[in-house]
Design a protein around this motif. Structure first.
Motif, PDB file in Angstrom:
ATOM      1  N   ARG A 146       0.840  -1.212   0.000  1.00 39.09           N
ATOM      2  CA  ARG A 146       0.000   0.000   0.000  1.00 39.09           C
ATOM      3  C   ARG A 146       0.869   1.253   0.000  1.00 39.09           C
ATOM      4  O   ARG A 146       0.582   2.229  -0.712  1.00 39.09           O
ATOM      5  CB  ARG A 146      -0.933   0.003   1.212  1.00 39.09           C
ATOM      6  N   ASN A 147       1.928   1.244   0.793  1.00 36.26           N
ATOM      7  CA  ASN A 147       2.827   2.402   0.826  1.00 36.26           C
ATOM      8  C   ASN A 147       3.446   2.655  -0.539  1.00 36.26           C
ATOM      9  O   ASN A 147       3.561   3.798  -0.990  1.00 36.26           O
ATOM     10  CB  ASN A 147       3.931   2.194   1.860  1.00 36.26           C
ATOM     11  N   ASP A 150       1.051   4.183  -2.896  1.00 32.99           N
ATOM     12  CA  ASP A 150       0.873   5.608  -2.594  1.00 32.99           C
ATOM     13  C   ASP A 150       2.019   6.456  -3.150  1.00 32.99           C
ATOM     14  O   ASP A 150       1.830   7.634  -3.462  1.00 32.99           O
ATOM     15  CB  ASP A 150       0.767   5.824  -1.083  1.00 32.99           C
ATOM     16  N   GLU A 151       3.208   5.852  -3.241  1.00 32.62           N
ATOM     17  CA  GLU A 151       4.374   6.602  -3.721  1.00 32.62           C
ATOM     18  C   GLU A 151       4.325   6.866  -5.231  1.00 32.62           C
ATOM     19  O   GLU A 151       4.833   7.882  -5.710  1.00 32.62           O
ATOM     20  CB  GLU A 151       5.662   5.828  -3.410  1.00 32.62           C
ATOM     21  N   HIS A 154       3.087  10.164  -6.826  1.00 32.90           N
ATOM     22  CA  HIS A 154       4.002  11.272  -6.530  1.00 32.90           C
ATOM     23  C   HIS A 154       5.227  11.220  -7.449  1.00 32.90           C
ATOM     24  O   HIS A 154       5.732  12.261  -7.893  1.00 32.90           O
ATOM     25  CB  HIS A 154       4.430  11.223  -5.065  1.00 32.90           C
ATOM     26  N   GLU A 186       1.955   0.676 -10.812  1.00 27.10           N
ATOM     27  CA  GLU A 186       0.761   0.412 -10.010  1.00 27.10           C
ATOM     28  C   GLU A 186       0.197  -0.973 -10.315  1.00 27.10           C
ATOM     29  O   GLU A 186      -0.217  -1.707  -9.412  1.00 27.10           O
ATOM     30  CB  GLU A 186      -0.294   1.491 -10.286  1.00 27.10           C
TER      31      GLU A 186
END
Length: 463
Positions: A146-147, A150-151, A154, A186
């Motif tokens: 999940r982290n 999220d990256e 960005h 992703e």
């Protein structure tokens, strides 16, 4: 009253002498009974010991559709062992003042430990646990995935990162791992679970194909005994190191614009594939590239920043991606910087003119001398910490270089002449073999770029 006359003698300002190649330390080599290769370097006064472990788990070993798996495994190594939960492991590291990091790259996974010499036994014990018996708990791996997801947005929003991704995709064929983001996309990261991480670890991580580098003030420490009682407890089946793939690249001259509507700046990345550090031209190429764009006084900076005011800085560089003893590895040769949107085409035109002038007139002896002074003269400052020395040893191991490579490189730099450095820089950046990636507003920059005639122009959607 008596007048006192003082005679002042003025001496000429001292002139810098020729830089002396720095004597980069040579490591001592040994092998533990479990097959783990050990490199050590005793550095008096370095009370924080740096440890680097190289694992032969390269990115191209990731299963199809699971790009990013090596990164997830690297991050999960410190998320609990057979002795400690993730929280307990972090607390144990903190108690001994240690830091433990890991990352995955094309050549393999690297695990880095820094620990006070007084707690070296404890730090090595924790490192050994992480390598010997990582827990890879389902919940922790899910959190890391999940982290990572999220990256990714960005990173896609960062123009420099986006340009690097686009250049890799352009240079290398889609079936080569180096054409795709190192930490996955992703789509691929979302498929990763604890079972996949465990399988990757079981297949590729073992002492017989790994190397540990230890650098610091080791006076009074029986390092052999300490290593055998910690990392020596790590076991695994013997295996051959996985061969690295042969890399081919298409650096036919062309321009790719990653469209960012409304962008007030254009990120510029110009690149092509080059030889790895085994090539005899490497030292001359380092020197020539430094003269071209390695410092604030380089040619590119002098024209684009000082004379034209297009940019705050532009750099030329050479970065090794994969290296093999046979010389079939590859490096990325590049020029990077950012400019205001409305001067994108003029900045590229002036960059091409700098390269033409370099080919026609060559470097000056003054440029060559200043570059050698900077590269060779600052070498001792670069290696003041144990971590810097350990990192260089680890790089040499990853790239299949001899242990004295860095020391000999400084000697070769000091012996490289102006003509040789010029030829290397010109050959590194031939005008018809450069792929230009621009991350910016295509509606503003595309037509002026086409008018430059530096290659066909393609516009792609920004990620």
């Amino acid at each position: 009253m008596t007048d006192v006359h003082t005679t002042m003698t003025f001496h000429p300002q001292p002139r810098p002498g020729q830089p002396k190649p720095w004597d980069f330390p040579a490591p001592e080599r040994s092998t533990l009974p479990n097959g783990l290769t050990v490199l050590r370097s005793r550095r008096p006064g370095q009370k924080v010991v740096a440890v680097e472990v190289l694992l032969a788990a390269p990115l191209d070993a990731e299963p199809d559709g699971l790009d990013g798996l090596a990164t997830m495994m690297a991050r999960a190594l410190s998320e609990g062992t057979d002795k400690h939960s993730a929280e307990e492991f972090a607390a144990e590291l903190e108690r001994c003042g240690a830091t433990l990091d890991a990352h995955a790259d094309h050549a393999g996974v690297r695990v880095s430990l820094e620990v006070p010499v007084s707690r070296l036994d404890k730090g090595l014990g924790l490192l050994a646990d992480a390598l010997r018996a990582p827990a890879f708990p389902d919940g922790e791996v899910e959190r890391l995935v999940r982290n990572r997801l999220d990256e990714i947005p960005h990173e896609l929003a960062n123009p420099a990162r986006r340009a690097a991704m686009a250049l890799s995709k352009e240079l290398f064929a889609a079936d080569l791992r180096c054409s795709r983001p190192r930490q996955g996309t992703e789509e691929t990261v979302a498929r990763i679970d604890a079972a996949a991480v465990r399988a990757f670890y079981d297949t590729h991580v073992r002492p017989s194909t790994s190397t540990v580098v230890v650098v610091g003030d080791l006076a009074g420490i029986d390092l052999d005994a300490l290593l055998e009682s910690t990392l020596g407890e790590w076991s695994g089946k013997p295996a051959e190191r996985r061969p690295l793939p042969a890399i081919t690249a298409d650096d036919t001259g062309r321009v790719v614009i990653v469209d960012r509507p409304g962008s007030v700046q254009t990120q510029v990345l110009i690149g092509r594939a080059g030889a790895d550090r085994h090539d005899p031209v490497w030292a001359a190429q380092v020197l020539g590239t430094y003269c071209l764009g390695g410092t604030l006084t380089s040619r590119l900076d002098r024209v684009l920043r000082e004379e034209k005011g297009y940019t705050y800085g532009v750099r030329a560089f050479g970065q090794v991606l994969l290296s093999t003893p046979e010389g079939t590895g590859v490096s990325l040769l590049g020029i990077s910087g950012s400019v205001a949107t409305d001067v994108t085409a003029p900045a590229l035109a002036d960059t091409w003119q700098v390269l033409r002038t370099l080919a026609a007139e060559g470097l000056t002896d003054e440029e060559r001398d200043a570059a050698v002074q900077n590269l060779v003269g600052v070498a001792p400052l670069r290696y003041e910490t144990a971590s810097a020395v350990a990192g260089t040893f680890a790089d040499q191991v990853e790239q299949s270089l001899p242990d004295d490579f860095q020391a000999r490189l400084y000697e070769r730099l000091a012996a490289t002449g102006t003509v040789e450095a010029t030829a290397a820089a010109v050959n590194a950046f031939p005008l018809d073999r450069l792929v230009v990636v621009l991350v910016g507003d295509a509606s503003v920059i595309a037509d002026p770029i086409r008018e430059l005639g530096i290659g066909p122009v393609e516009v792609v959607t920004g990620g």
